[in-house]
Motif scaffolding. Sequence first.
Motif, PDB file in Angstrom:
ATOM      1  N   TYR A 133      -0.400   0.753  -0.498  1.00  0.00           N
ATOM      2  CA  TYR A 133      -0.533  -0.678  -0.769  1.00  0.00           C
ATOM      3  C   TYR A 133       0.794  -1.355  -0.463  1.00  0.00           C
ATOM      4  CZ  TYR A 133      -1.314  -5.127  -3.044  1.00  0.00           C
ATOM      5  OH  TYR A 133      -1.443  -6.476  -3.277  1.00  0.00           O
ATOM      6  N   LYS A 134       0.747  -2.368   0.407  1.00  0.00           N
ATOM      7  CA  LYS A 134       1.977  -3.048   0.832  1.00  0.00           C
ATOM      8  C   LYS A 134       2.082  -4.471   0.301  1.00  0.00           C
ATOM      9  CE  LYS A 134       1.190  -2.276   5.230  1.00  0.00           C
ATOM     10  NZ  LYS A 134       1.409  -2.249   6.691  1.00  0.00           N
ATOM     11  N   GLY A 135       0.965  -5.148   0.106  1.00  0.00           N
ATOM     12  CA  GLY A 135       0.986  -6.537  -0.317  1.00  0.00           C
ATOM     13  C   GLY A 135       1.081  -7.483   0.859  1.00  0.00           C
ATOM     14  N   LYS A 136       0.825  -8.763   0.600  1.00  0.00           N
ATOM     15  CA  LYS A 136       0.777  -9.783   1.653  1.00  0.00           C
ATOM     16  C   LYS A 136       2.082  -9.869   2.435  1.00  0.00           C
ATOM     17  CE  LYS A 136      -0.031 -14.743   2.323  1.00  0.00           C
ATOM     18  NZ  LYS A 136      -0.358 -16.032   1.649  1.00  0.00           N
ATOM     19  N   ASN A 137       3.196  -9.784   1.749  1.00  0.00           N
ATOM     20  CA  ASN A 137       4.499  -9.912   2.385  1.00  0.00           C
ATOM     21  C   ASN A 137       5.200  -8.576   2.608  1.00  0.00           C
ATOM     22  OD1 ASN A 137       4.760 -12.900   2.506  1.00  0.00           O
ATOM     23  ND2 ASN A 137       4.559 -12.709   0.295  1.00  0.00           N
ATOM     24  N   GLY A 138       4.474  -7.494   2.373  1.00  0.00           N
ATOM     25  CA  GLY A 138       5.058  -6.170   2.585  1.00  0.00           C
ATOM     26  C   GLY A 138       6.126  -5.802   1.587  1.00  0.00           C
ATOM     27  N   LEU A 139       6.051  -6.349   0.370  1.00  0.00           N
ATOM     28  CA  LEU A 139       7.104  -6.137  -0.621  1.00  0.00           C
ATOM     29  C   LEU A 139       6.743  -5.117  -1.702  1.00  0.00           C
ATOM     30  CD1 LEU A 139       8.249  -9.846  -1.151  1.00  0.00           C
ATOM     31  CD2 LEU A 139       9.349  -8.085   0.234  1.00  0.00           C
ATOM     32  N   ALA A 140       5.499  -4.677  -1.736  1.00  0.00           N
ATOM     33  CA  ALA A 140       5.091  -3.758  -2.797  1.00  0.00           C
ATOM     34  C   ALA A 140       5.919  -2.476  -2.734  1.00  0.00           C
ATOM     35  CB  ALA A 140       3.605  -3.422  -2.671  1.00  0.00           C
ATOM     36  N   GLY A 141       6.442  -2.071  -3.867  1.00  0.00           N
ATOM     37  CA  GLY A 141       7.244  -0.857  -3.940  1.00  0.00           C
ATOM     38  C   GLY A 141       8.735  -1.104  -3.947  1.00  0.00           C
ATOM     39  N   GLU A 142       9.172  -2.348  -3.779  1.00  0.00           N
ATOM     40  CA  GLU A 142      10.612  -2.642  -3.735  1.00  0.00           C
ATOM     41  C   GLU A 142      11.185  -2.791  -5.148  1.00  0.00           C
ATOM     42  OE1 GLU A 142      12.648  -2.491  -1.402  1.00  0.00           O
ATOM     43  OE2 GLU A 142      11.492  -2.593   0.453  1.00  0.00           O
ATOM     44  N   THR A 154       9.759  -4.631   8.718  1.00  0.00           N
ATOM     45  CA  THR A 154       9.074  -5.342   9.786  1.00  0.00           C
ATOM     46  C   THR A 154       8.701  -6.720   9.273  1.00  0.00           C
ATOM     47  OG1 THR A 154       8.134  -3.258  10.618  1.00  0.00           O
ATOM     48  CG2 THR A 154       7.132  -5.308  11.402  1.00  0.00           C
ATOM     49  N   ASP A 155       9.138  -7.757   9.956  1.00  0.00           N
ATOM     50  CA  ASP A 155       8.798  -9.115   9.537  1.00  0.00           C
ATOM     51  C   ASP A 155       7.287  -9.296   9.607  1.00  0.00           C
ATOM     52  OD1 ASP A 155       8.179 -12.094  10.129  1.00  0.00           O
ATOM     53  OD2 ASP A 155      10.255 -12.137   9.426  1.00  0.00           O
ATOM     54  N   PRO A 156       6.638  -9.686   8.495  1.00  0.00           N
ATOM     55  CA  PRO A 156       5.174  -9.770   8.486  1.00  0.00           C
ATOM     56  C   PRO A 156       4.615 -10.871   9.382  1.00  0.00           C
ATOM     57  CG  PRO A 156       6.080 -10.647   6.446  1.00  0.00           C
ATOM     58  CD  PRO A 156       7.223 -10.017   7.182  1.00  0.00           C
ATOM     59  N   VAL A 157       5.448 -11.846   9.768  1.00  0.00           N
ATOM     60  CA  VAL A 157       4.987 -12.946  10.616  1.00  0.00           C
ATOM     61  C   VAL A 157       5.270 -12.666  12.087  1.00  0.00           C
ATOM     62  CG1 VAL A 157       5.201 -15.404  11.124  1.00  0.00           C
ATOM     63  CG2 VAL A 157       5.304 -14.613   8.748  1.00  0.00           C
ATOM     64  N   SER A 158       6.521 -12.378  12.411  1.00  0.00           N
ATOM     65  CA  SER A 158       6.897 -12.173  13.817  1.00  0.00           C
ATOM     66  C   SER A 158       6.656 -10.745  14.290  1.00  0.00           C
ATOM     67  CB  SER A 158       8.373 -12.516  14.019  1.00  0.00           C
ATOM     68  OG  SER A 158       9.214 -11.571  13.366  1.00  0.00           O
ATOM     69  N   HIS A 159       6.532  -9.812  13.342  1.00  0.00           N
ATOM     70  CA  HIS A 159       6.366  -8.380  13.631  1.00  0.00           C
ATOM     71  C   HIS A 159       7.613  -7.763  14.273  1.00  0.00           C
ATOM     72  CE1 HIS A 159       2.166  -8.739  12.556  1.00  0.00           C
ATOM     73  NE2 HIS A 159       2.032  -9.723  13.419  1.00  0.00           N
ATOM     74  N   ARG A 160       8.746  -8.420  14.138  1.00  0.00           N
ATOM     75  CA  ARG A 160       9.984  -7.888  14.683  1.00  0.00           C
ATOM     76  C   ARG A 160      10.681  -7.004  13.641  1.00  0.00           C
ATOM     77  NH1 ARG A 160      11.083 -10.359  19.466  1.00  0.00           N
ATOM     78  NH2 ARG A 160       9.975 -12.316  19.851  1.00  0.00           N
ATOM     79  N   GLN A 161      11.387  -6.010  14.146  1.00  0.00           N
ATOM     80  CA  GLN A 161      12.078  -5.062  13.279  1.00  0.00           C
ATOM     81  C   GLN A 161      13.443  -5.581  12.860  1.00  0.00           C
ATOM     82  OE1 GLN A 161       9.106  -2.699  12.886  1.00  0.00           O
ATOM     83  NE2 GLN A 161      11.037  -1.883  12.131  1.00  0.00           N
ATOM     84  N   LEU A 162      13.841  -5.173  11.669  1.00  0.00           N
ATOM     85  CA  LEU A 162      15.227  -5.316  11.232  1.00  0.00           C
ATOM     86  C   LEU A 162      15.662  -3.932  10.785  1.00  0.00           C
ATOM     87  CD1 LEU A 162      17.755  -6.905  10.517  1.00  0.00           C
ATOM     88  CD2 LEU A 162      16.743  -7.396   8.281  1.00  0.00           C
ATOM     89  N   SER A 163      16.550  -3.316  11.546  1.00  0.00           N
ATOM     90  CA  SER A 163      16.943  -1.933  11.285  1.00  0.00           C
ATOM     91  C   SER A 163      18.451  -1.784  11.419  1.00  0.00           C
ATOM     92  CB  SER A 163      16.249  -0.972  12.266  1.00  0.00           C
ATOM     93  OG  SER A 163      16.675   0.355  12.062  1.00  0.00           O
ATOM     94  N   VAL A 164      19.101  -1.463  10.292  1.00  0.00           N
ATOM     95  CA  VAL A 164      20.542  -1.247  10.305  1.00  0.00           C
ATOM     96  C   VAL A 164      20.863   0.122  10.901  1.00  0.00           C
ATOM     97  CG1 VAL A 164      22.601  -1.021   8.863  1.00  0.00           C
ATOM     98  CG2 VAL A 164      20.894  -2.783   8.339  1.00  0.00           C
TER      99      VAL A 164
END
Length: 300
Positions: free
Chosen positions: A145-154, A68-78
């Motif tokens: 915990y996700k982090g500011k950009n939602g990247l935690a755990g990647e 989920t884009d942290p700014v637009s809240h739009r999904q990207l799903s393959v």
Amino acid sequence: MRYGFDIGGTKIEMAAFDDRLNQVFCQRVNTPTGDYQQFLNCVKTLVAQADMTLHTRGTIGIGLPGVTDPVSHRQLSVNVPCLSGHCLEDDLTHTLERPVAIENDCRCFALSEASTEQTRGHDIVFGVIIGTGAGGGLVLNKHLYKGKNGLAGEWGHTPISAQLVQRYDLPLFTCTCGLTGCFERYVSGRGLMALSLHVNHPATSVPELLMHYRQGCPLAARLITLYIDILASALASLQLMLDVDAFVFGGGLSNIPEIYQLLPQAMRGWLFAHSNPAAILPPVFGDSSGVRGAALLHTS
């Protein structure tokens, strides 16, 4: 009552859990992947059936692949292409007339497995998914915990070390994420088979490779040693950064028992001399952790 959804490219599983996290209701349907409004209607129908059957209005958490884009809240799903470009959380909140929490399925797995008797007493739990890809989630004191950009755990998209490349004369694989040398390209199922090709082992599948290994094939033994060392390097790096208490494994490769036997000792070679490796644990709920973790999102 908590409702959890595990949404994949072929099926939607919806389950309801009581306050003690006992599953009291479950239903599965095929995933509408090509029509967004049909997808919304499908979820609405599942929720309505659960409300009617259980005589309640449950909280709703949804786990699905993609970001989920942290700014637009739009999904990207393959896996579910009709979701891409849509603000799914907002649209479902409006459709279902109640708050909806949405999270990546790997993080839902981590949240679920950090909330079991097995991980009781462990404050920092990292869910490690190794299957088609390599993903995960970080849970601190039972909170995701996700982090500011939602990247935690990647962790799968951090690069392997130069020491590994030199030690095993490894190629630098390009990753579909756009980076080069990502751990995912070496430790996922496809990564393991790429390593098999690199050392000229004839196995064409992971089960075939493991069969050779268990039959004492020297080349297969060398390959598994290589694989475990790469995975140990990744986990040791996470432990050095986060002082993780426990790693809980999920995904198809988590069913390989040798991982739990070999990893702790291999990790010692990547840690400080007097440091003990974090606990390496199999999943408690396995494939059911996605829907269970989704149900926990409203308390995370």
